[in-house]
Design a protein around this motif. Structure first.
Motif, PDB file in Angstrom:
ATOM      1  N   ILE A  46      -8.111  -0.908  -2.932  1.00 43.60           N
ATOM      2  CA  ILE A  46      -6.999  -1.285  -3.807  1.00 43.60           C
ATOM      3  C   ILE A  46      -7.259  -2.659  -4.418  1.00 43.60           C
ATOM      4  CG2 ILE A  46      -4.558  -1.955  -3.857  1.00 43.60           C
ATOM      5  CD1 ILE A  46      -4.094   0.284  -1.744  1.00 43.60           C
ATOM      6  N   ASP A  47      -7.716  -3.589  -3.599  1.00 41.65           N
ATOM      7  CA  ASP A  47      -8.000  -4.932  -4.092  1.00 41.65           C
ATOM      8  C   ASP A  47      -9.130  -4.916  -5.123  1.00 41.65           C
ATOM      9  OD1 ASP A  47      -7.743  -7.782  -4.210  1.00 41.65           O
ATOM     10  OD2 ASP A  47      -9.470  -7.946  -2.873  1.00 41.65           O
ATOM     11  N   GLU A  48     -10.176  -4.138  -4.851  1.00 43.24           N
ATOM     12  CA  GLU A  48     -11.325  -4.081  -5.754  1.00 43.24           C
ATOM     13  C   GLU A  48     -10.969  -3.457  -7.108  1.00 43.24           C
ATOM     14  OE1 GLU A  48     -14.327  -1.890  -3.639  1.00 43.24           O
ATOM     15  OE2 GLU A  48     -14.963  -3.645  -2.506  1.00 43.24           O
ATOM     16  N   ILE A  49     -10.199  -2.390  -7.079  1.00 46.22           N
ATOM     17  CA  ILE A  49      -9.912  -1.663  -8.319  1.00 46.22           C
ATOM     18  C   ILE A  49      -8.716  -2.232  -9.075  1.00 46.22           C
ATOM     19  CG2 ILE A  49      -9.219   0.578  -9.274  1.00 46.22           C
ATOM     20  CD1 ILE A  49     -10.980   1.863  -7.079  1.00 46.22           C
ATOM     21  N   TYR A  50      -7.649  -2.529  -8.349  1.00 40.67           N
ATOM     22  CA  TYR A  50      -6.420  -2.970  -9.009  1.00 40.67           C
ATOM     23  C   TYR A  50      -6.195  -4.484  -8.939  1.00 40.67           C
ATOM     24  CZ  TYR A  50      -5.198   1.982  -9.008  1.00 40.67           C
ATOM     25  OH  TYR A  50      -5.183   3.348  -9.201  1.00 40.67           O
ATOM     26  N   ALA A  51      -7.076  -5.204  -8.208  1.00 36.55           N
ATOM     27  CA  ALA A  51      -6.906  -6.648  -8.002  1.00 36.55           C
ATOM     28  C   ALA A  51      -5.509  -6.949  -7.467  1.00 36.55           C
ATOM     29  CB  ALA A  51      -7.190  -7.422  -9.286  1.00 36.55           C
ATOM     30  N   LYS A  52      -5.123  -6.152  -6.479  1.00 39.54           N
ATOM     31  CA  LYS A  52      -3.786  -6.262  -5.895  1.00 39.54           C
ATOM     32  C   LYS A  52      -3.913  -6.237  -4.379  1.00 39.54           C
ATOM     33  CE  LYS A  52       0.758  -4.238  -6.326  1.00 39.54           C
ATOM     34  NZ  LYS A  52       1.572  -3.263  -7.028  1.00 39.54           N
ATOM     35  N   GLU A  53      -3.237  -7.166  -3.713  1.00 37.39           N
ATOM     36  CA  GLU A  53      -3.257  -7.188  -2.256  1.00 37.39           C
ATOM     37  C   GLU A  53      -2.071  -6.380  -1.732  1.00 37.39           C
ATOM     38  OE1 GLU A  53      -3.681 -10.996  -0.403  1.00 37.39           O
ATOM     39  OE2 GLU A  53      -5.092 -11.667  -1.933  1.00 37.39           O
ATOM     40  N   VAL A  54      -2.384  -5.440  -0.847  1.00 32.96           N
ATOM     41  CA  VAL A  54      -1.354  -4.606  -0.234  1.00 32.96           C
ATOM     42  C   VAL A  54      -1.487  -4.747   1.269  1.00 32.96           C
ATOM     43  CG1 VAL A  54      -0.483  -2.259   0.038  1.00 32.96           C
ATOM     44  CG2 VAL A  54      -1.363  -2.987  -2.167  1.00 32.96           C
ATOM     45  N   ASP A  55      -0.386  -4.944   1.936  1.00 30.71           N
ATOM     46  CA  ASP A  55      -0.369  -5.132   3.375  1.00 30.71           C
ATOM     47  C   ASP A  55      -0.852  -3.880   4.102  1.00 30.71           C
ATOM     48  OD1 ASP A  55       0.626  -6.855   5.684  1.00 30.71           O
ATOM     49  OD2 ASP A  55       1.729  -4.990   6.025  1.00 30.71           O
ATOM     50  N   ALA A  56      -1.717  -4.054   5.077  1.00 31.11           N
ATOM     51  CA  ALA A  56      -2.264  -2.928   5.841  1.00 31.11           C
ATOM     52  C   ALA A  56      -1.161  -2.152   6.556  1.00 31.11           C
ATOM     53  CB  ALA A  56      -3.307  -3.416   6.843  1.00 31.11           C
ATOM     54  N   ARG A  57      -0.124  -2.830   7.000  1.00 27.06           N
ATOM     55  CA  ARG A  57       0.983  -2.128   7.680  1.00 27.06           C
ATOM     56  C   ARG A  57       1.675  -1.161   6.728  1.00 27.06           C
ATOM     57  NH1 ARG A  57       2.518  -7.659  10.137  1.00 27.06           N
ATOM     58  NH2 ARG A  57       2.911  -7.910   7.948  1.00 27.06           N
ATOM     59  N   ALA A  58       1.823  -1.583   5.472  1.00 25.10           N
ATOM     60  CA  ALA A  58       2.449  -0.709   4.479  1.00 25.10           C
ATOM     61  C   ALA A  58       1.577   0.517   4.233  1.00 25.10           C
ATOM     62  CB  ALA A  58       2.687  -1.469   3.175  1.00 25.10           C
ATOM     63  N   ILE A  59       0.265   0.311   4.150  1.00 20.99           N
ATOM     64  CA  ILE A  59      -0.650   1.437   3.942  1.00 20.99           C
ATOM     65  C   ILE A  59      -0.600   2.382   5.134  1.00 20.99           C
ATOM     66  CG2 ILE A  59      -3.068   2.116   3.624  1.00 20.99           C
ATOM     67  CD1 ILE A  59      -3.460  -0.634   2.219  1.00 20.99           C
ATOM     68  N   SER A  60      -0.570   1.834   6.335  1.00 18.80           N
ATOM     69  CA  SER A  60      -0.583   2.677   7.537  1.00 18.80           C
ATOM     70  C   SER A  60       0.664   3.545   7.658  1.00 18.80           C
ATOM     71  CB  SER A  60      -0.758   1.826   8.794  1.00 18.80           C
ATOM     72  OG  SER A  60       0.395   1.051   9.046  1.00 18.80           O
ATOM     73  N   CYS A  62       1.999   5.103   5.136  1.00 25.58           N
ATOM     74  CA  CYS A  62       1.926   6.148   4.115  1.00 25.58           C
ATOM     75  C   CYS A  62       1.603   7.500   4.742  1.00 25.58           C
ATOM     76  CB  CYS A  62       0.859   5.800   3.080  1.00 25.58           C
ATOM     77  SG  CYS A  62       1.281   4.369   2.078  1.00 25.58           S
ATOM     78  N   VAL A  63       2.231   8.527   4.218  1.00 28.43           N
ATOM     79  CA  VAL A  63       2.028   9.892   4.701  1.00 28.43           C
ATOM     80  C   VAL A  63       1.280  10.728   3.665  1.00 28.43           C
ATOM     81  CG1 VAL A  63       3.207  12.004   5.460  1.00 28.43           C
ATOM     82  CG2 VAL A  63       4.083   9.765   6.152  1.00 28.43           C
ATOM     83  N   THR A  64       1.561  10.470   2.397  1.00 29.29           N
ATOM     84  CA  THR A  64       0.921  11.230   1.329  1.00 29.29           C
ATOM     85  C   THR A  64       0.161  10.272   0.392  1.00 29.29           C
ATOM     86  OG1 THR A  64       2.784  11.049  -0.195  1.00 29.29           O
ATOM     87  CG2 THR A  64       2.793  12.939   1.337  1.00 29.29           C
ATOM     88  N   PHE A  65      -0.686  10.848  -0.435  1.00 23.57           N
ATOM     89  CA  PHE A  65      -1.397  10.044  -1.415  1.00 23.57           C
ATOM     90  C   PHE A  65      -0.404   9.416  -2.394  1.00 23.57           C
ATOM     91  CE2 PHE A  65      -4.191   9.642  -5.254  1.00 23.57           C
ATOM     92  CZ  PHE A  65      -4.988   8.631  -4.751  1.00 23.57           C
ATOM     93  N   ALA A  66       0.680  10.103  -2.698  1.00 21.91           N
ATOM     94  CA  ALA A  66       1.727   9.553  -3.578  1.00 21.91           C
ATOM     95  C   ALA A  66       2.311   8.266  -2.993  1.00 21.91           C
ATOM     96  CB  ALA A  66       2.829  10.584  -3.807  1.00 21.91           C
ATOM     97  N   ASP A  67       2.445   8.213  -1.676  1.00 22.42           N
ATOM     98  CA  ASP A  67       2.941   6.986  -1.021  1.00 22.42           C
ATOM     99  C   ASP A  67       2.008   5.816  -1.306  1.00 22.42           C
ATOM    100  OD1 ASP A  67       5.011   8.511   0.090  1.00 22.42           O
ATOM    101  OD2 ASP A  67       3.964   8.762   2.000  1.00 22.42           O
ATOM    102  N   ILE A  68       0.713   6.073  -1.264  1.00 18.64           N
ATOM    103  CA  ILE A  68      -0.262   5.011  -1.533  1.00 18.64           C
ATOM    104  C   ILE A  68      -0.195   4.610  -3.003  1.00 18.64           C
ATOM    105  CG2 ILE A  68      -2.730   4.489  -1.660  1.00 18.64           C
ATOM    106  CD1 ILE A  68      -3.045   6.015   0.962  1.00 18.64           C
ATOM    107  N   LEU A  69      -0.099   5.577  -3.887  1.00 17.44           N
ATOM    108  CA  LEU A  69       0.013   5.269  -5.307  1.00 17.44           C
ATOM    109  C   LEU A  69       1.249   4.423  -5.584  1.00 17.44           C
ATOM    110  CD1 LEU A  69      -1.012   8.678  -6.912  1.00 17.44           C
ATOM    111  CD2 LEU A  69      -2.402   6.596  -6.696  1.00 17.44           C
TER     112      LEU A  69
END
Length: 74
Positions: A46-60, A62-69
């Motif tokens: 996410i950081d490499e492509i979107y130059a955006k920092e997202v918390d690992a807890r928030a990613i963990s 996620c249940v679906t790919f839509a959640d990550i998007l």
């Protein structure tokens, strides 16, 4: 290639699954190896492509790919 397509392909590579399986409604636990290492790798992707920092807890949480998007604002 758009950032979204690059992310989808990179995500598929990380989970060791075909890109055709990475659709918004895809259950992360069912399409590939979804574990703590995957979470960290997705965080970097996410950081490499979107130059955006997202918390690992928030990613963990996620249940679906839509959640990550949703985390990256797509």
């Amino acid at each position: 290639m758009s950032k979204d397509e690059e992310f989808r392909k990179g995500f598929a590579h990380l989970l060791e699954c075909g890109a055709e399986k990475v659709v918004p409604e895809a259950d992360l636990a069912e399409i590939g190896t979804w574990d703590s290492m995957s979470v960290m790798q997705v965080q970097v992707l996410i950081d490499e492509i979107y130059a955006k920092e997202v918390d690992a807890r928030a990613i963990s949480k996620c249940v679906t790919f839509a959640d990550i998007l949703a985390l990256v604002g797509n």
